[in-house]
Design a protein around this motif. Structure first.
Motif, short mmCIF file in Angstrom:
data_model
loop_
_atom_site.label_atom_id
_atom_site.label_comp_id
_atom_site.label_asym_id
_atom_site.label_seq_id
_atom_site.Cartn_x
_atom_site.Cartn_y
_atom_site.Cartn_z
N LEU A 56 3.02 7.63 5.64
CA LEU A 56 3.12 8.82 4.78
C LEU A 56 4.56 9.32 4.67
N VAL A 67 -6.43 6.50 3.53
CA VAL A 67 -6.54 7.18 4.83
C VAL A 67 -7.26 8.52 4.71
N SER A 68 -7.63 8.92 3.48
CA SER A 68 -8.52 10.08 3.39
C SER A 68 -9.97 9.64 3.53
N LEU A 95 -7.46 1.18 9.09
CA LEU A 95 -6.82 0.48 7.98
C LEU A 95 -5.91 -0.62 8.51
N THR A 142 4.14 1.51 -1.15
CA THR A 142 4.89 1.72 -2.39
C THR A 142 3.95 2.02 -3.55
N GLU A 177 -2.49 6.89 0.83
CA GLU A 177 -2.99 8.23 1.16
C GLU A 177 -4.45 8.39 0.75
N VAL A 181 -10.66 6.52 5.67
CA VAL A 181 -10.72 5.87 6.98
C VAL A 181 -9.51 6.31 7.79
N THR A 182 -9.55 6.08 9.11
CA THR A 182 -8.39 6.45 9.90
C THR A 182 -7.30 5.39 9.70
N LYS A 186 10.05 8.62 18.61
CA LYS A 186 9.45 9.94 18.45
C LYS A 186 8.04 9.82 17.90
N ARG A 241 1.39 3.73 -3.27
CA ARG A 241 0.88 5.07 -2.93
C ARG A 241 -0.63 5.13 -2.83
N TYR A 256 4.29 11.26 19.23
CA TYR A 256 3.52 12.32 18.55
C TYR A 256 2.08 12.29 19.02
N LYS A 257 1.51 13.48 19.12
CA LYS A 257 0.08 13.43 19.48
C LYS A 257 -0.77 13.26 18.22
N ALA A 258 -1.95 12.71 18.42
CA ALA A 258 -2.81 12.37 17.28
C ALA A 258 -3.23 13.62 16.51
N GLU A 294 0.83 -1.20 0.00
CA GLU A 294 0.00 0.00 0.00
C GLU A 294 0.86 1.25 0.00
#
Lengths: 307, 462
Positions: free
Chosen positions: B443, B229-230, B237, B221, B226, B232-233, B456, B223, B460-462, B219
Motif C-alpha cells: 500500500l 486485501v479488502s 494473498l 502498479t 487494495e 482477504v488478508t 521498521k 492498483r 510494525y504490529k499487525a 498487482e
C-alpha cells in the motif's frame, strides 16, 4: 442504531500521526460523508474500517459488537486508487472478485448478469480489461464493489476521475443502494455531492475530527440570519431606510431581476424584514440562505489552521 | 473453495493457460537436449572447409631439401579437413613471397635444427587464416610425439620398447561397500545427474521467484491490490500467489519428467543394442584384456567407448544403481523448500518496489547466495563428501542447490534430514518476515524504500 462505529482511533506511522482519537458513528441506512483536506487521514480511516490496516489504539464496532475479520464479506470497498488485472478478462475477473467476497460461483454469476445488463456492459464480458477505456473500467469496478450485496459500502473519492455521465450514474446508484437498505460511507472533496447525498458528515483535518453530525443540522447551525430577496425594481432606497437593522451583504442582477442578500440584525426575523419591505416594493422571491457545505468546510478548516 | 484456494487457482490457471508456458513446457526437454547436443554439434561443424598448410623444411643453411633428406616428411598426418604439403623446392623466404600466387592457409616452418631442440622450443607458423585451437594443438602434439620418439631412437632404444613405454592409467572405481559383489561404478553418471538437477533447482528458483516478484509488482502498479486485501488478508494473498506459482513450476517439472521418460523409452528402443550385440561386446574387451600382461584389475562390465550404443546401454545399466524415486522426491522437496524460502523474499521485494528498476537494489542479497550455491554445487558434484559441500548443503540459502548435487551419491540420510529441517524452519521464518514487509509495502507508493525502512515494517504490529 449505529451499523458501524469507530471509537477513539489512533494510528501513527513512523514519522507522523495519521489519526488522533477519531470517532465516527454511522447510523444504519444512512449516507455518511467523510470530508477533509488532502492528507487529513481519510484514506487511513477507511482502510482501518476495511481491516486492511489495524489501528494502534481504539475500537471498531459493527452491528453493535466488535468488528471481526468475517464481517469483511458484508463490506464493499472501492478504493481511491483502484485497478483491475489488465490481462484478465472482464467477466472472469468480476467472478473472481465476487468469489473472494465469499459468494458462490453460481450466485456470483446470477448477480453479475443482472448488473452487467443493468449497466449495459454485457458485451465486455470476454474482453480483456486492458481493451477497456477508463470509464468502462470504472463501471466494472463499481459492479465488483457492490456485487455481493454488502450492508456497508465504502467509497474512497468515488467521483474522482469519473466523467459527468458516470458520476450521475454513480450518484443514482448510491441513493438506490441506500433505498435498498445499504449503509454508505464515502470520502470526497466534492461538496456538491455531499449536499446531494449525505445524511451525516465528519470533517477531519490534521488527523482530528473538527466537525461532525447531521448535515442539515450543521448547515442550519452555520446560518447567519441572511435572506435572499428578488426584486423587479431597485430596492436600495427602501432597505436603507430601515435604521440599519437590515444590512445588504451581496447583490447581483440576473436579467431584469435584482437579487439582494440581506443580513437581519439579532432580535429580528425574516418576517420583520418582509413586513417592512412588502408595503413599499414588489418582491418576486424570498428565501433563507443556508450556508453551502463548501463555505462551512473552508471556514472551519481555516479557523482550525489559525489555532 | 476458501479464499486462499481461490487465489492459488487464479495464479495457477492464468499462468498455465499462457502460450509461453505451454510452449516452454512441451519444448523444454527438446530445448534441453538441444542445449546438450548443440555444443558438440557446433564443435564438429567448425572445420568443414579444408585447411591446407605448406610445410617448409630447410637445412642448417636455410636451403630447401629433397624428399629423401627431409626429417619431418609425413610426421604430421593429414586429417579429413587438414592437409599438409611438404615442399621440396622452396626455402622459407621464397615461399613467403608467394602470398598472392598460392592459396595455402598457412606455412609451417621447420628448420632441421629442430630435431635436436631442448625441452622447450618454438616453431614458426605463418598464417593467412588463423588456425583453430585444435589445429594448433594437433600440429604441436604431432611434432612433440615425433621428437620424443626420435630422442629415444637416438639413444638406441628399440622401437618395440618405445611402443610399450606409454601406459594410460584410469581408475576403476569399485564400491567397497558392495564387495565381494562387483557393482558397475556409476560415479560419472551420478555427477552428471547431480549437476543437472542442482542446476534445474537454481533455474527454477530464479525463474519462478522472479515471476512472484513481477506478479506482486503487477498487482501493486495496477492498483488492484487494495481491492483484493479488502477481501482477504495480505498474508493470504502473498501465500496464495507463492503457492499458485509454485504449482505452476511443479506442473512444468512433472510434464518434463514424463516427456523425458517417454523420450528415453523411445530412445532406448532404438539405441539399446539387441542381445546378440551385448554378448559380442562383453566378450570383445575381455579377450583383449586377457592378452594384455599388464592388466591386473579384475574385469567388470564397463562403459564401452567404442560406440554410441555401447555408451547408452552403459548409462541405462548404471541408472539402475541410482535410486531415481529418491532423487525425484528430494528434488521436489528441495525445489519447494528453496522456492518457498526465496519466493517469500521475492514477494517482499516486489511489495517494497514501485517498478522494475526499484527491485534491483534489493536483488543483490538474493542473487549472491544463489550464485554462490551454484558454484559450490559444481564443486559438490565433483566431491560430494567434502567439508565445503557438507557445510553449504546445510545452509538453507544454498542447500536446495548444493544438496541436490549430493543426493545421487549415497550420503548419510541424517545429513539430508538435518538440512531439510533447517530449510523448513528458515522458510517459515522468511515467510513470516516477508509477510510483514509485504503487508506494509503493497500500500506504499512513490517512495524509495531503504533497508532501514524494511526493518521498521517488520517491527510494525499487525
Amino acid at each position: 442504531m449505529y451499523l458501524f462505529s469507530a471509537r477513539d482511533i489512533v494510528k501513527r506511522f513512523s514519522n507522523h500521526l495519521a489519526l488522533d482519537k477519531v470517532t465516527v458513528n454511522v447510523p444504519e441506512g444512512s449516507v455518511y460523508g467523510l470530508l477533509g483536506p488532502n492528507g487529513a487521514g481519510k484514506t487511513t480511516l477507511l482502510r482501518i474500517i476495511n481491516m486492511i490496516t489495524a489501528p494502534d489504539t481504539g475500537s471498531l464496532y459493527y452491528s453493535g459488537r466488535p468488528l471481526r475479520q468475517a464481517d469483511i464479506v458484508e463490506i464493499g470497498y472501492l478504493p481511491e486508487e483502484r485497478g483491475l488485472y489488465k490481462k484478465m478478462k472482464v467477466g472472469e475477473q468480476a467472478l473472481y472478485l465476487a468469489q473472494l467476497k465469499g459468494m458462490s460461483k453460481s450466485d456470483a454469476m446470477k448477480r453479475l448478469k443482472y448488473w452487467f445488463e443493468k449497466f449495459e456492459i454485457q458485451a465486455w464480458w470476454d474482453k480483456k480489461v486492458e481493451e477497456l477505456s477508463k470509464g468502462m473500467q470504472q463501471k466494472v469496478q463499481f459492479v465488483t464493489t457492490i456485487i455481493h450485496n454488502p450492508r456497508l459500502l465504502i467509497f474512497d473519492e468515488p467521483f474522482s476521475g469519473f466523467d459527468p455521465i458516470n458520476t450521475r450514474l454513480l450518484k443514482k446508484e448510491i441513493l438506490e443502494l441506500r433505498k435498498n437498505g445499504a449503509t454508505i460511507i464515502f470520502s470526497t472533496h466534492d461538496m456538491g455531492s455531499v449536499e446531494e447525498l449525505c445524511d451525516y458528515i465528519t470533517l477531519i483535518d490534521r488527523s482530528k475530527t473538527i466537525l461532525e453530525g447531521d448535515i442539515h443540522e450543521i448547515r442550519h447551525s452555520y446560518k447567519s440570519n441572511i435572506y435572499e430577496l428578488g426584486f423587479n425594481t431597485d430596492p436600495l432606497g427602501v432597505i436603507n431606510k430601515q435604521n440599519g437593522n437590515f444590512e445588504i451583504v451581496e447583490r447581483h442582477t440576473a436579467g431584469t431581476t435584482q437579487y439582494v442578500k440581506i443580513r437581519v440584525k439579532a432580535g429580528f426575523t425574516g418576517n420583520d424584514l418582509l413586513k417592512k419591505i412588502v408595503p413599499e416594493i414588489e418582491i418576486t422571491s424570498f428565501n433563507e440562505v443556508i450556508p453551502r457545505m463548501n463555505e462551512i468546510f473552508i471556514k472551519v478548516v481555516e479557523a482550525q489552521n489559525k489555532k | 473453495m476458501n479464499k486462499t484456494g481461490l487465489i492459488i487457482s487464479r495464479e495457477y490457471l492464468t499462468r498455465v493457460r499462457k502460450k509461453s508456458f505451454i510452449i516452454i513446457t512441451i519444448l523444454g526437454p527438446l530445448l534441453f537436449a538441444a542445449f546438450l547436443i548443440l555444443p558438440t554439434w557446433i564443435a564438429q561443424m567448425e572445420d568443414q572447409s579444408i585447411t591446407r598448410i605448406a610445410v617448409v623444411e630447410t637445412s642448417a643453411y636455410g636451403d630447401p631439401l629433397p624428399d629423401s633428406l627431409q626429417f619431418f616428411r609425413g610426421v604430421i598426418p593429414d586429417r579429413e579437413n587438414l592437409k599438409f604439403d611438404y615442399l621440396t623446392s622452396m626455402g622459407l623466404e621464397e615461399m613467403l613471397k608467394t602470398y598472392e600466387a598460392t592459396d595455402y592457409d598457412g606455412i609451417l616452418y621447420l628448420p632441421q635444427s629442430l630435431i635436436s631442440a631442448g625441452n622447450r622450443t618454438v616453431v614458426e607458423f605463418y598464417y593467412r587464416k588463423l588456425p583453430s585451437v585444435s589445429v594448433e594443438s594437433y600440429i604441436s602434439g604431432s611434432l612433440e610425439n615425433y621428437l620424443f620418439n626420435n630422442k629415444l631412437v637416438v639413444q638406441n632404444v628399440p622401437a618395440s620398447l618405445i611402443q610399450s613405454l606409454e601406459t594410460n592409467v584410469s581408475l576403476n572405481r569399485i564400491n567397497w561397500e558392495n564387495w565381494p559383489e562387483m557393482v558397475e561404478d556409476a560415479t560419472d553418471l551420478k555427477r552428471g545427474l547431480g549437476f543437472v538437477v542442482g542446476l534445474l533447482i537454481y533455474f527454477f528458483i530464479f525463474f519462478f521467484g522472479a515471476q512472484i516478484m513481477r506478479g506482486v509488482l503487477e498487482e501493486k502498479t495496477s492498483r488492484i491490490v487494495e481491492v483484493i486485501v479488502s477481501s482477504v488478508t495480505p498474508f493470504q494473498l502473498m501465500l496464495g500467489k507463492i503457492i499458485g506459482i509454485g504449482l505452476t513450476g511443479l506442473t512444468q517439472f512433472l510434464v518434463w519428467l514424463i516427456l523425458t521418460f517417454g523420450i528415453t523409452a523411445v530412445a532406448q528402443q532404438f539405441i539399446m543394442p539387441n542381445p546378440a550385440d551385448v554378448t559380442t561386446e562383453q566378450i570383445a574387451p575381455t579377450s583383449i584384456m586377457e592378452d594384455n600382461a599388464l592388466q591386473q584389475v579384475p574385469e567388470h562390465p564397463g562403459i564401452s567407448n567404442n560406440s554410441a550404443s555401447g555408451m547408452m546401454s552403459g548409462i541405462f545399466r548404471q541408472l539402475g544403481q541410482i535410486n531415481i524415486a529418491y532423487v525425484i522426491i528430494a528434488f521436489v522437496f528441495y525445489f519447494l523448500g528453496g522456492y518457498l524460502l526465496y519466493g517469500s523474499l521475492f514477494a517482499a521485494i516486489g511489495a517494497a518496489s514501485d517498478n522494475d528498476t526499484d527491485t534491483q537494489q534489493f536483488m543483490l542479497p538474493i542473487t549472491i547466495p544463489l550464485i554462490l550455491g551454484m558454484f559450490v554445487m559444481i564443486n559438490a558434484s565433483m566431491n560430494p563428501s567434502s567439508q565445503l559441500a557438507i557445510i553449504f548443503s546445510m545452509i538453507p540459502f544454498t542447500s536446495p542447490i548444493v544438496m541436490m548435487a549430493r543426493i545421487p551419491f549415497d550420503i548419510p540420510f541424517i545429513e539430508v534430514l538435518v538440512s531439510a529441517v533447517i530449510l523448513i524452519l528458515t522458510f517459515m521464518g522468511t515467510t513470516w518476515m516477508a509477510g510483514k514487509i509485504y503487508r506494509t509495502g503493497i500500500l506504499m507508493y512513490g517512495k524509495k524504500v531503504t533497508y532501514g525502512e524494511l526493518w521498521k515494517w517488520i517491527r510494525y504490529k499487525a
